[in-house]
Design a protein around this motif. Sequence first.
Motif, PDB file in Angstrom:
ATOM      1  N   ALA A   3      11.692   7.974  -2.232  1.00 24.55           N
ATOM      2  CA  ALA A   3      12.355   7.054  -1.305  1.00 24.55           C
ATOM      3  C   ALA A   3      11.323   6.079  -0.749  1.00 24.55           C
ATOM      4  N   VAL A   4      10.970   5.096  -1.563  1.00 24.25           N
ATOM      5  CA  VAL A   4       9.877   4.182  -1.235  1.00 24.25           C
ATOM      6  C   VAL A   4      10.144   3.344   0.003  1.00 24.25           C
ATOM      7  N   PRO A   5      11.331   2.702   0.140  1.00 21.73           N
ATOM      8  CA  PRO A   5      11.544   1.867   1.315  1.00 21.73           C
ATOM      9  C   PRO A   5      11.370   2.606   2.626  1.00 21.73           C
ATOM     10  N   VAL A   6      11.851   3.854   2.700  1.00 22.95           N
ATOM     11  CA  VAL A   6      11.723   4.628   3.929  1.00 22.95           C
ATOM     12  C   VAL A   6      10.276   4.962   4.207  1.00 22.95           C
ATOM     13  N   SER A   7       9.540   5.368   3.175  1.00 20.25           N
ATOM     14  CA  SER A   7       8.149   5.765   3.365  1.00 20.25           C
ATOM     15  C   SER A   7       7.262   4.593   3.719  1.00 20.25           C
ATOM     16  N   HIS A 121       6.097  -8.542  -1.779  1.00 19.04           N
ATOM     17  CA  HIS A 121       4.802  -8.359  -2.440  1.00 19.04           C
ATOM     18  C   HIS A 121       4.532  -6.897  -2.809  1.00 19.04           C
ATOM     19  N   SER A 122       4.947  -5.966  -1.958  1.00 15.10           N
ATOM     20  CA  SER A 122       4.700  -4.557  -2.292  1.00 15.10           C
ATOM     21  C   SER A 122       5.551  -4.114  -3.476  1.00 15.10           C
ATOM     22  N   PHE A 123       6.817  -4.536  -3.516  1.00 17.71           N
ATOM     23  CA  PHE A 123       7.674  -4.123  -4.623  1.00 17.71           C
ATOM     24  C   PHE A 123       7.351  -4.875  -5.913  1.00 17.71           C
ATOM     25  N   SER A 124       6.813  -6.094  -5.802  1.00 16.29           N
ATOM     26  CA  SER A 124       6.321  -6.765  -7.002  1.00 16.29           C
ATOM     27  C   SER A 124       5.140  -5.999  -7.590  1.00 16.29           C
ATOM     28  N   THR A 125       4.257  -5.500  -6.721  1.00 14.32           N
ATOM     29  CA  THR A 125       3.127  -4.694  -7.177  1.00 14.32           C
ATOM     30  C   THR A 125       3.617  -3.387  -7.789  1.00 14.32           C
ATOM     31  N   MET A 126       4.629  -2.775  -7.166  1.00 15.21           N
ATOM     32  CA  MET A 126       5.209  -1.555  -7.738  1.00 15.21           C
ATOM     33  C   MET A 126       5.796  -1.813  -9.119  1.00 15.21           C
ATOM     34  N   LEU A 155       7.633  16.436 -13.826  1.00 13.65           N
ATOM     35  CA  LEU A 155       6.673  16.331 -12.732  1.00 13.65           C
ATOM     36  C   LEU A 155       5.716  15.160 -12.954  1.00 13.65           C
ATOM     37  N   THR A 156       5.277  14.966 -14.196  1.00 10.51           N
ATOM     38  CA  THR A 156       4.367  13.861 -14.494  1.00 10.51           C
ATOM     39  C   THR A 156       5.047  12.524 -14.267  1.00 10.51           C
ATOM     40  N   VAL A 157       6.306  12.408 -14.682  1.00  7.19           N
ATOM     41  CA  VAL A 157       7.061  11.172 -14.467  1.00  7.19           C
ATOM     42  C   VAL A 157       7.173  10.867 -12.969  1.00  7.19           C
ATOM     43  N   ALA A 158       7.476  11.895 -12.175  1.00  4.33           N
ATOM     44  CA  ALA A 158       7.578  11.713 -10.723  1.00  4.33           C
ATOM     45  C   ALA A 158       6.242  11.286 -10.122  1.00  4.33           C
ATOM     46  N   LYS A 159       5.146  11.873 -10.602  1.00  8.30           N
ATOM     47  CA  LYS A 159       3.818  11.514 -10.095  1.00  8.30           C
ATOM     48  C   LYS A 159       3.464  10.073 -10.441  1.00  8.30           C
ATOM     49  N   LEU A 160       3.809   9.643 -11.650  1.00 14.47           N
ATOM     50  CA  LEU A 160       3.529   8.262 -12.052  1.00 14.47           C
ATOM     51  C   LEU A 160       4.332   7.269 -11.208  1.00 14.47           C
ATOM     52  N   GLY A 161       5.601   7.602 -10.968  1.00 18.90           N
ATOM     53  CA  GLY A 161       6.420   6.747 -10.121  1.00 18.90           C
ATOM     54  C   GLY A 161       5.897   6.689  -8.698  1.00 18.90           C
ATOM     55  N   LEU A 162       5.483   7.853  -8.173  1.00 19.05           N
ATOM     56  CA  LEU A 162       4.932   7.908  -6.818  1.00 19.05           C
ATOM     57  C   LEU A 162       3.623   7.135  -6.724  1.00 19.05           C
ATOM     58  N   ALA A 163       2.790   7.238  -7.773  1.00 14.49           N
ATOM     59  CA  ALA A 163       1.520   6.512  -7.784  1.00 14.49           C
ATOM     60  C   ALA A 163       1.747   5.004  -7.740  1.00 14.49           C
ATOM     61  N   ALA A 164       2.740   4.509  -8.497  1.00 18.78           N
ATOM     62  CA  ALA A 164       3.062   3.076  -8.482  1.00 18.78           C
ATOM     63  C   ALA A 164       3.526   2.649  -7.094  1.00 18.78           C
ATOM     64  N   ALA A 165       4.334   3.502  -6.439  1.00 19.61           N
ATOM     65  CA  ALA A 165       4.843   3.173  -5.107  1.00 19.61           C
ATOM     66  C   ALA A 165       3.733   3.174  -4.068  1.00 19.61           C
ATOM     67  N   VAL A 166       2.894   4.203  -4.091  1.00 17.84           N
ATOM     68  CA  VAL A 166       1.804   4.318  -3.114  1.00 17.84           C
ATOM     69  C   VAL A 166       0.809   3.172  -3.290  1.00 17.84           C
ATOM     70  N   ARG A 167       0.515   2.831  -4.549  1.00 23.78           N
ATOM     71  CA  ARG A 167      -0.409   1.720  -4.785  1.00 23.78           C
ATOM     72  C   ARG A 167       0.127   0.417  -4.199  1.00 23.78           C
ATOM     73  N   GLY A 168       1.414   0.150  -4.420  1.00 16.18           N
ATOM     74  CA  GLY A 168       2.003  -1.077  -3.891  1.00 16.18           C
ATOM     75  C   GLY A 168       1.928  -1.146  -2.378  1.00 16.18           C
ATOM     76  N   ILE A 169       2.252  -0.041  -1.718  1.00 17.49           N
ATOM     77  CA  ILE A 169       2.217  -0.005  -0.255  1.00 17.49           C
ATOM     78  C   ILE A 169       0.791  -0.102   0.266  1.00 17.49           C
ATOM     79  N   ALA A 170      -0.136   0.638  -0.372  1.00 15.74           N
ATOM     80  CA  ALA A 170      -1.525   0.665   0.097  1.00 15.74           C
ATOM     81  C   ALA A 170      -2.199  -0.694  -0.048  1.00 15.74           C
ATOM     82  N   ILE A 171      -1.856  -1.439  -1.084  1.00 15.95           N
ATOM     83  CA  ILE A 171      -2.483  -2.743  -1.313  1.00 15.95           C
ATOM     84  C   ILE A 171      -1.915  -3.817  -0.390  1.00 15.95           C
ATOM     85  N   ILE A 172      -0.616  -3.797  -0.162  1.00 13.36           N
ATOM     86  CA  ILE A 172       0.029  -4.875   0.588  1.00 13.36           C
ATOM     87  C   ILE A 172       0.003  -4.635   2.100  1.00 13.36           C
ATOM     88  N   THR A 173      -0.109  -3.398   2.548  1.00 18.98           N
ATOM     89  CA  THR A 173      -0.154  -3.133   3.992  1.00 18.98           C
ATOM     90  C   THR A 173      -1.304  -3.873   4.681  1.00 18.98           C
TER      91      THR A 173
END
Length: 332
Positions: A3-7, A121-126, A155-173
């Motif tokens: 749940a990327v938008p909430v996080s 910008h964060s979701f474009s990065t995601m 589990l690997t698919v979920a981790k890859l998706g989470l990594a893309a989301a966290v990277r987008g948020i961490a870079i744009i924040t």
Amino acid sequence: MPAVPVSSLPALQQCLMSFPNHSSPSSFILTGIPGLEDAQFWIAFPFCTMYFMAMLGNITLLLLIRMDPSLHLPMFHFLSMLAAIDLVLTTSTMPKLLSIFWFHSHEIDFEGCVAQMFFIHSFSTMESGVLLTMAFDRYLAICKPLRYSAILTGLTVAKLGLAAAVRGIAIITPLTCMVTSLSYCGPHIIHHSYCEHMSVVKLACGDTRPNSIYGITVATVVVGSDSILIAVSYVLILREVTNVSSREARLKSFGTCGSHISVILLFYVPGLFSFYIQRWGQRVPAHLHILVADLYLLVPPMLNPLIYGMRTKLIRERVLSLLWQTGTQPRS
């Protein structure tokens, strides 16, 4: 998909609460498309049609993948992530853009502007990260088929998706926090259809070089690294495919990869054009730049479901099956 938008909301709220109230305006004015003000009412109709098609296509894709167990495969999980990101990108801009074109609702409050900029910008990065994972998925499916299921577990698919989301948020924040820390003492008119980073920064007083340097560095590193890794994946795929003796297998591989390459080009080419023109393209007409920037957030989300729907056999069959069942149901 997480749940990327909430996080992402806590980080965004922290930035908004940290800026000094005296240095920020209560609102900005979005001009829409400078130079085409008289035509904006009519431009809104094709924009609205494309927005409706993007919403319908991506929601259909998400529901189809969720409801059909045969589509619960890594490739379709990544595709559902792409569809969810596209829904956020279009919804963060198009309703406000249409209200500007049709109802002359040009004003946007400061917090809403910052939030819109953060999501764009964060979701474009995601999305760039998800496109990279999809290239990795195709590499494993074609070059390492026997190890595909063992490597790309749920589990690997979920981790890859989470990594893309966290990277987008961490870079744009940090980018968002830098914007909220600026002082805005000039005209509060944004010469754009939405709150793009540099369009907002240009309204600030004082030294904005850190914002420009960080923005350019982030865009260059993210797009550069992702596109290079995607290119390497497809070079390896092409080398593997050319060694396949079966003509049918080669065509199938090229067909699957062709849809992905089309989506990648749709995403990166107009995005890079818009980004660099905003900084160094003074000779490019303003209305052309803004139109490209608007279409960048609208055309790929509209075409992605169509491209994958036409080029992916399983999805095409499921859609045709649903349409056939709907058309043959007896009327009461």
